[in-house]
Write a protein that holds these residues in place. Structure first.
Motif, PDB file in Angstrom:
ATOM      1  N   ARG A   1       0.825  -1.214   0.000  1.00 45.76           N
ATOM      2  CA  ARG A   1       0.000   0.000   0.000  1.00 45.76           C
ATOM      3  C   ARG A   1       0.860   1.265   0.000  1.00 45.76           C
ATOM      4  O   ARG A   1       0.627   2.199  -0.772  1.00 45.76           O
ATOM      5  CB  ARG A   1      -0.898  -0.016   1.240  1.00 45.76           C
ATOM      6  CG  ARG A   1      -1.793   1.222   1.382  1.00 45.76           C
ATOM      7  CD  ARG A   1      -2.577   1.186   2.686  1.00 45.76           C
ATOM      8  NE  ARG A   1      -1.713   1.325   3.851  1.00 45.76           N
ATOM      9  CZ  ARG A   1      -1.415   0.348   4.689  1.00 45.76           C
ATOM     10  NH1 ARG A   1      -1.885  -0.878   4.488  1.00 45.76           N
ATOM     11  NH2 ARG A   1      -0.627   0.561   5.733  1.00 45.76           N
ATOM     12  N   GLU A   2       1.874   1.299   0.866  1.00 50.24           N
ATOM     13  CA  GLU A   2       2.613   2.543   1.110  1.00 50.24           C
ATOM     14  C   GLU A   2       3.527   2.907  -0.047  1.00 50.24           C
ATOM     15  O   GLU A   2       3.644   4.074  -0.418  1.00 50.24           O
ATOM     16  CB  GLU A   2       3.418   2.423   2.403  1.00 50.24           C
ATOM     17  CG  GLU A   2       3.883   3.749   2.977  1.00 50.24           C
ATOM     18  CD  GLU A   2       2.741   4.616   3.484  1.00 50.24           C
ATOM     19  OE1 GLU A   2       2.880   5.856   3.410  1.00 50.24           O
ATOM     20  OE2 GLU A   2       1.723   4.065   3.932  1.00 50.24           O
ATOM     21  N   VAL A   3       4.204   1.924  -0.629  1.00 48.03           N
ATOM     22  CA  VAL A   3       5.117   2.222  -1.739  1.00 48.03           C
ATOM     23  C   VAL A   3       4.356   2.824  -2.905  1.00 48.03           C
ATOM     24  O   VAL A   3       4.821   3.758  -3.567  1.00 48.03           O
ATOM     25  CB  VAL A   3       5.887   0.952  -2.174  1.00 48.03           C
ATOM     26  CG1 VAL A   3       6.685   1.221  -3.451  1.00 48.03           C
ATOM     27  CG2 VAL A   3       6.824   0.491  -1.063  1.00 48.03           C
ATOM     28  N   ARG A   4       3.155   2.322  -3.158  1.00 51.07           N
ATOM     29  CA  ARG A   4       2.364   2.830  -4.283  1.00 51.07           C
ATOM     30  C   ARG A   4       2.014   4.304  -4.093  1.00 51.07           C
ATOM     31  O   ARG A   4       1.862   5.045  -5.071  1.00 51.07           O
ATOM     32  CB  ARG A   4       1.092   1.996  -4.438  1.00 51.07           C
ATOM     33  CG  ARG A   4       0.129   2.582  -5.483  1.00 51.07           C
ATOM     34  CD  ARG A   4      -0.879   1.558  -5.916  1.00 51.07           C
ATOM     35  NE  ARG A   4      -0.733   1.267  -7.340  1.00 51.07           N
ATOM     36  CZ  ARG A   4      -1.653   0.630  -8.033  1.00 51.07           C
ATOM     37  NH1 ARG A   4      -2.733   0.190  -7.453  1.00 51.07           N
ATOM     38  NH2 ARG A   4      -1.493   0.403  -9.313  1.00 51.07           N
ATOM     39  N   GLN A   5       1.848   4.756  -2.855  1.00 56.65           N
ATOM     40  CA  GLN A   5       1.447   6.128  -2.592  1.00 56.65           C
ATOM     41  C   GLN A   5       2.593   7.123  -2.764  1.00 56.65           C
ATOM     42  O   GLN A   5       2.397   8.322  -2.636  1.00 56.65           O
ATOM     43  CB  GLN A   5       0.881   6.240  -1.170  1.00 56.65           C
ATOM     44  CG  GLN A   5      -0.411   5.456  -0.968  1.00 56.65           C
ATOM     45  CD  GLN A   5      -0.882   5.461   0.473  1.00 56.65           C
ATOM     46  OE1 GLN A   5      -0.279   6.108   1.335  1.00 56.65           O
ATOM     47  NE2 GLN A   5      -1.964   4.747   0.743  1.00 56.65           N
ATOM     48  N   ASN A   6       3.788   6.614  -3.056  1.00 51.21           N
ATOM     49  CA  ASN A   6       4.966   7.466  -3.209  1.00 51.21           C
ATOM     50  C   ASN A   6       5.537   7.360  -4.614  1.00 51.21           C
ATOM     51  O   ASN A   6       5.192   6.454  -5.367  1.00 51.21           O
ATOM     52  CB  ASN A   6       6.023   7.063  -2.178  1.00 51.21           C
ATOM     53  CG  ASN A   6       5.618   7.439  -0.763  1.00 51.21           C
ATOM     54  OD1 ASN A   6       5.899   8.539  -0.299  1.00 51.21           O
ATOM     55  ND2 ASN A   6       4.951   6.527  -0.057  1.00 51.21           N
ATOM     56  N   HIS A   7       6.419   8.300  -4.929  1.00 51.42           N
ATOM     57  CA  HIS A   7       7.057   8.301  -6.244  1.00 51.42           C
ATOM     58  C   HIS A   7       8.388   7.553  -6.240  1.00 51.42           C
ATOM     59  O   HIS A   7       9.063   7.497  -7.272  1.00 51.42           O
ATOM     60  CB  HIS A   7       7.293   9.741  -6.715  1.00 51.42           C
ATOM     61  CG  HIS A   7       6.036  10.548  -6.829  1.00 51.42           C
ATOM     62  ND1 HIS A   7       5.821  11.706  -6.109  1.00 51.42           N
ATOM     63  CD2 HIS A   7       4.903  10.337  -7.557  1.00 51.42           C
ATOM     64  CE1 HIS A   7       4.616  12.188  -6.405  1.00 51.42           C
ATOM     65  NE2 HIS A   7       4.046  11.383  -7.281  1.00 51.42           N
ATOM     66  N   GLY A   8       8.776   7.062  -5.087  1.00 53.26           N
ATOM     67  CA  GLY A   8      10.026   6.327  -5.019  1.00 53.26           C
ATOM     68  C   GLY A   8      10.341   5.898  -3.606  1.00 53.26           C
ATOM     69  O   GLY A   8       9.701   6.330  -2.642  1.00 53.26           O
TER      70      GLY A   8
END
Length: 503
Positions: A123-130
């Motif tokens: 979930r969390e990685v997807r919400q970020n650009h990297g």
């Protein structure tokens, strides 16, 4: 009579269950990465676009009051924010306990990392650009395969969507075959900036792209010296006697392994209470562990006590991580009445300030040594793995480290401590040059960061113009500026000689 090895069925069974648990965790995280990869191929992902702030997730081992991990991430955040521009970025950092990371990582959102982490990562990685992976002991099975799986998963999930996927100041060591295969498969599309050549060589054999960097704790600035003097005075210091700081650990309880069976037994019967780390994770334990630990602690403690009898020093014990408090208490048997400072009671700004007030150090904690080097504390190491060994070799001080399982640890450690007194000036010279060399390597990491962001997101607004190496570091303290001014020419000359030899 020949020695006959007798298998321990219970221990073998526990090891087998741990391997099965590791396999299931690796399979779970790997499946999530593949799902993300397929989703990206069908257009379900979203990359950074001009006008957006670049959202980066800093994946690491924070919120446990491990001073080294916290200091690393503190300075990583400062450097990356400085290089990319504070107005252009939005950072999140993982924590396992908000209370234990309160007051840390100014200007950064903290997100809770649960023990069962795969859904969180997904979930969390997807919400970020990297993702920028932070943990120093990033690719090794020495401490916990679950931690390494988490780091690989963070990087793999980011690269599955063609996002920034960067390991920053990483170290690699022995990995179990399952973890090594996962690393080769899912870190292949990431860039790993290692903190030594040895790690770089190991990862290259797995086909992983690397650049040489360093640890990121070098630029850390603790509370001013006045804080340390006041705290140490209250602990009984006379403000004149040289301070000897000792940073012991319990080196034989690693690696931590997940065990659902042990967890069920713990809940049902109370078994494994002393070896439980948290929830389903358990330390190594048993008679052999206790025997090795007793040898280490008694050798360390007796050598320090003998040294204190020979020299006029004020000894203190420092627990760089909460877990080290046990080792500090064990040392009191040999150094009764010695003040103990633990990371549970003192935050990273306070604890490093205390370390830098010392004259001599013997540490089994890598960051105990690193964080006191800017104040030129004459230090030696008793190491459980390659980190302190690599650092001492870099300093030219191979004679100043021993291993935790050395059968002659007590007499040899006393000799090493005598060397710190006898060779103080030359040891400090080596330390000063090493600090400045690593500042320059850390600055180089800033340039690599810029290039990586430019390659991943060509339209991201990066700085332009002529910049010096200092411009790629967060603002430096006067102590570090003075060291750079004093040793810069020596370090530059060393680099020139090394470059000529290489050519």
């Amino acid at each position: 009579m020949a020695f006959v090895y007798q298998r321990n069925p219970l221990k073998d069974s526990c090891r087998e269950r741990a391997r099965v648990t590791d396999f299931l965790l690796v399979a779970w995280v790997s499946a999530l990465i593949e799902i993300r990869r397929v989703g990206w191929m069908f257009g379900l992902g979203k990359r950074w676009e001009p006008g957006d702030k670049l959202r980066l997730l800093f994946a690491g081992y924070n919120g446990t009051r491990n001073t080294g991990s916290d200091v690393r991430v503190q300075e990583m955040l400062r450097q990356v924010r400085h290089v990319l521009g504070a107005g252009n970025v939005d950072f999140s950092v993982m924590t396992q306990d908000f209370n234990r990371s309160r007051g840390y990582f100014d200007g950064t959102r903290q997100v809770y990392l649960p023990d069962v982490f795969p859904p969180f990562l997904f979930r969390e990685v997807r919400q970020n650009h990297g993702v920028i992976a932070c943990e120093g002991s990033m690719f090794k099975s020495k401490f916990a395969n679950a931690l390494t799986t988490m780091m690989i998963g963070s990087l793999g999930l980011a690269s599955a969507e063609n996002k920034l996927s960067l390991a920053y100041g990483a170290e690699a060591g022995h990995m179990d075959s399952l973890i090594e295969d996962m690393c080769a498969r899912y870190v292949h599309d990431s860039l790993v900036i290692t903190r030594n050549v040895e790690s770089q060589d190991l990862l290259r054999k797995l086909g992983i792209s690397t650049e040489l960097g360093t640890d990121t704790a070098w630029t850390f600035e603790p509370h001013p010296p006045e804080y340390a003097r006041k705290t140490l005075r209250e602990a009984g210091w006379d403000e004149k006697t040289p301070i000897l700081v000792l940073c012991p650990i319990h080196p034989f309880v690693w690696p931590v392994k997940a065990s659902v069976a042990k967890y069920i037994a713990r809940v049902a019967t109370g078994a494994f209470k002393d070896s439980q780390y948290r929830t389903v994770y358990f330390f190594e334990s048993g008679d052999e562990v206790d025997k090795k630990y007793r040898h280490y602690v008694s050798s360390f403690g007796k050598a320090a006590a003998a040294f204190a009898q020979r020299h006029n020093v004020f000894p203190i014990l420092v627990a760089m991580e909460r877990l080290d408090a046990q080792a500090c208490r064990s040392m009191l048997e040999f150094l009764p009445g010695t003040p103990v400072f633990t990371s549970d009671d003192y935050d990273m700004f306070q604890l490093v300030s205390i370390l830098r007030a010392c004259s001599y150090m013997v540490s089994s904690r890598y960051h105990g040594i690193v964080t006191c080097m800017p104040s030129l504390v004459a230090s030696a190491g008793v190491t459980m793995d390659e980190r302190i060994r690599n650092l001492m070799r870099e300093r030219g001080h191979e004679r100043l480290f021993l291993t935790v399982d050395d059968p002659d640890l007590e007499p040899r450690l006393l000799q090493v401590m005598e060397s710190l007194v006898r060779e103080t000036d030359s040891v400090r010279e080596g330390i000063g040059r090493t600090v400045v060399r690593n500042l320059k390597l850390m600055a180089r990491m800033g340039t690599i960061l810029e290039d990586t962001v430019r390659h991943t997101y060509p339209q991201f607004p990066l700085r332009s113009g002529v910049l010096s190496w200092e411009d790629y570091l967060p603002p430096l303290s006067k102590t570090l500026r003075d060291l750079a001014g004093h040793y810069d020419a020596d370090v530059t000359a060393q680099h020139s000689v090394a470059g000529s030899a290489a050519r």
